[in-house]
Write a protein that holds these residues in place. Structure first.
Motif, PDB file in Angstrom:
ATOM      1  N   THR A 114       0.827  -1.204   0.000  1.00  0.00           N
ATOM      2  CA  THR A 114       0.000   0.000   0.000  1.00  0.00           C
ATOM      3  C   THR A 114       0.862   1.256   0.000  1.00  0.00           C
ATOM      4  O   THR A 114       0.545   2.242  -0.685  1.00  0.00           O
ATOM      5  CB  THR A 114      -0.925   0.015   1.232  1.00  0.00           C
ATOM      6  OG1 THR A 114      -1.692  -1.188   1.261  1.00  0.00           O
ATOM      7  CG2 THR A 114      -1.858   1.208   1.198  1.00  0.00           C
ATOM      8  N   ALA A 115       1.958   1.230   0.768  1.00  0.00           N
ATOM      9  CA  ALA A 115       2.841   2.388   0.842  1.00  0.00           C
ATOM     10  C   ALA A 115       3.504   2.687  -0.496  1.00  0.00           C
ATOM     11  O   ALA A 115       3.834   3.843  -0.796  1.00  0.00           O
ATOM     12  CB  ALA A 115       3.902   2.172   1.917  1.00  0.00           C
ATOM     13  N   VAL A 116       3.694   1.658  -1.311  1.00  0.00           N
ATOM     14  CA  VAL A 116       4.296   1.843  -2.629  1.00  0.00           C
ATOM     15  C   VAL A 116       3.260   2.364  -3.626  1.00  0.00           C
ATOM     16  O   VAL A 116       3.528   3.283  -4.415  1.00  0.00           O
ATOM     17  CB  VAL A 116       4.916   0.531  -3.147  1.00  0.00           C
ATOM     18  CG1 VAL A 116       5.355   0.665  -4.604  1.00  0.00           C
ATOM     19  CG2 VAL A 116       6.101   0.131  -2.277  1.00  0.00           C
ATOM     20  N   THR A 117       2.078   1.782  -3.597  1.00  0.00           N
ATOM     21  CA  THR A 117       1.053   2.108  -4.595  1.00  0.00           C
ATOM     22  C   THR A 117       0.197   3.315  -4.214  1.00  0.00           C
ATOM     23  O   THR A 117      -0.164   4.127  -5.064  1.00  0.00           O
ATOM     24  CB  THR A 117       0.137   0.893  -4.827  1.00  0.00           C
ATOM     25  OG1 THR A 117      -0.460   0.496  -3.580  1.00  0.00           O
ATOM     26  CG2 THR A 117       0.935  -0.280  -5.386  1.00  0.00           C
ATOM     27  N   SER A 118      -0.148   3.433  -2.919  1.00  0.00           N
ATOM     28  CA  SER A 118      -0.990   4.541  -2.450  1.00  0.00           C
ATOM     29  C   SER A 118      -0.503   5.001  -1.088  1.00  0.00           C
ATOM     30  O   SER A 118      -1.149   4.724  -0.064  1.00  0.00           O
ATOM     31  CB  SER A 118      -2.456   4.106  -2.372  1.00  0.00           C
ATOM     32  OG  SER A 118      -2.915   3.598  -3.610  1.00  0.00           O
ATOM     33  N   PRO A 119       0.629   5.674  -1.033  1.00  0.00           N
ATOM     34  CA  PRO A 119       1.244   6.003   0.266  1.00  0.00           C
ATOM     35  C   PRO A 119       0.355   6.802   1.193  1.00  0.00           C
ATOM     36  O   PRO A 119       0.464   6.685   2.409  1.00  0.00           O
ATOM     37  CB  PRO A 119       2.505   6.794  -0.135  1.00  0.00           C
ATOM     38  CG  PRO A 119       2.264   7.238  -1.537  1.00  0.00           C
ATOM     39  CD  PRO A 119       1.414   6.187  -2.162  1.00  0.00           C
ATOM     40  N   GLY A 120      -0.540   7.600   0.656  1.00  0.00           N
ATOM     41  CA  GLY A 120      -1.417   8.386   1.503  1.00  0.00           C
ATOM     42  C   GLY A 120      -2.434   7.557   2.261  1.00  0.00           C
ATOM     43  O   GLY A 120      -3.036   8.035   3.228  1.00  0.00           O
ATOM     44  N   TYR A 121      -2.632   6.300   1.836  1.00  0.00           N
ATOM     45  CA  TYR A 121      -3.594   5.400   2.482  1.00  0.00           C
ATOM     46  C   TYR A 121      -2.899   4.299   3.282  1.00  0.00           C
ATOM     47  O   TYR A 121      -3.509   3.282   3.584  1.00  0.00           O
ATOM     48  CB  TYR A 121      -4.505   4.773   1.431  1.00  0.00           C
ATOM     49  CG  TYR A 121      -5.397   5.774   0.732  1.00  0.00           C
ATOM     50  CD1 TYR A 121      -6.624   6.141   1.271  1.00  0.00           C
ATOM     51  CD2 TYR A 121      -4.991   6.378  -0.451  1.00  0.00           C
ATOM     52  CE1 TYR A 121      -7.439   7.066   0.638  1.00  0.00           C
ATOM     53  CE2 TYR A 121      -5.799   7.313  -1.099  1.00  0.00           C
ATOM     54  CZ  TYR A 121      -7.018   7.645  -0.544  1.00  0.00           C
ATOM     55  OH  TYR A 121      -7.814   8.566  -1.169  1.00  0.00           O
TER      56      TYR A 121
END
Length: 233
Positions: free
Chosen positions: A172-179
């Motif tokens: 998730t941190a790689v693809t959508s770090p804000g989430y």
């Protein structure tokens, strides 16, 4: 194959076995509760105020806290995944020392504390009451083997969840770090990328899992007690 590779294989096997056990989904919230309890505990240590904890049926959770200084959110955000990983290691250490009953008592006390002081949503309250009731029943029954099997099941589900959650957080941190949950909070507080924090959580989790599995195998390496021979007339 190195010890780390063996650890990962054992985690994958444990995941497969625990996921095919009926009602495993219910007990996966144990790891979530410990995770959120870690946030709450560090909040109190730092003289903050825990507003409430919510647990959800998708095995996610959230802790709302108030603190005076923004820097305090750094250790609070760190506490969730790391507490869950360390607690998993503790469960297996207790099992290796034939203290499954003490482990169930500890789980029950933590659940009761969360139920009285922190958990405030409907699902979370009913889940905590149900889990506490099951634990008390297991502590009451006279069958030691059943109690130990139940404790081992809880320990392995916690192990799997404590590893898979931060590994998924890395994705998730790689693809959508804000989430990326706690990693995103740490990114906002420190300007260090969320993926770095997620990797830290994953490394701690795998290290604790390696220790936990070592403790579990220790139980099977115990020397057998010599047989005593008694002569009767």
């Amino acid at each position: 194959m190195g010890k780390w590779g063996t650890t990962i294989i054992f985690i994958v096997i444990a995941a497969i076995l625990t996921y095919i056990i009926p009602f495993n989904s219910y007990f996966r919230n144990v790891d979530t509760m410990i995770h959120e309890f870690g946030h709450a505990l560090v909040t109190l240590v730092l003289s903050g105020k825990v507003l409430y904890i919510h647990l959800f049926n998708d095995h996610s959770g959230v802790t709302y806290s108030e603190v005076w200084d923004s820097w305090r959110f750094i250790p609070i955000s760190l506490a969730g995944y790391i507490t869950a990983s360390l607690f998993t290691a503790l469960l297996f250490a207790l099992y290796a020392r034939d203290k499954a009953r003490a482990g169930l008592i500890l789980l029950s006390v933590i659940t009761l504390i969360n139920l009285i002081f922190f958990i405030r949503n409907g699902f979370g309250v009913f889940w905590a009451i149900g889990f506490l009731a099951i634990n008390l029943f297991m502590l009451w029954i006279p069958w030691l083997l059943v109690r130990e099997l139940y404790f081992v099941l809880i320990a392995f589900i916690c192990l799997v969840e404590s590893v898979f959650a931060p590994v998924y957080l890395v994705f998730t941190a790689v693809t959508s770090p804000g989430y990326a949950g706690d990693a995103a909070n740490l990114w906002e507080a420190t300007y260090i990328p969320a993926v770095v924090w997620a990797l830290l959580f994953a490394i701690v989790a795998i290290a604790c899992a390696r220790y936990a599995l070592g403790q579990f195998m220790r139980e099977f390496r115990k020397p057998s007690q010599p047989r005593k021979i008694m002569r009767t007339q």
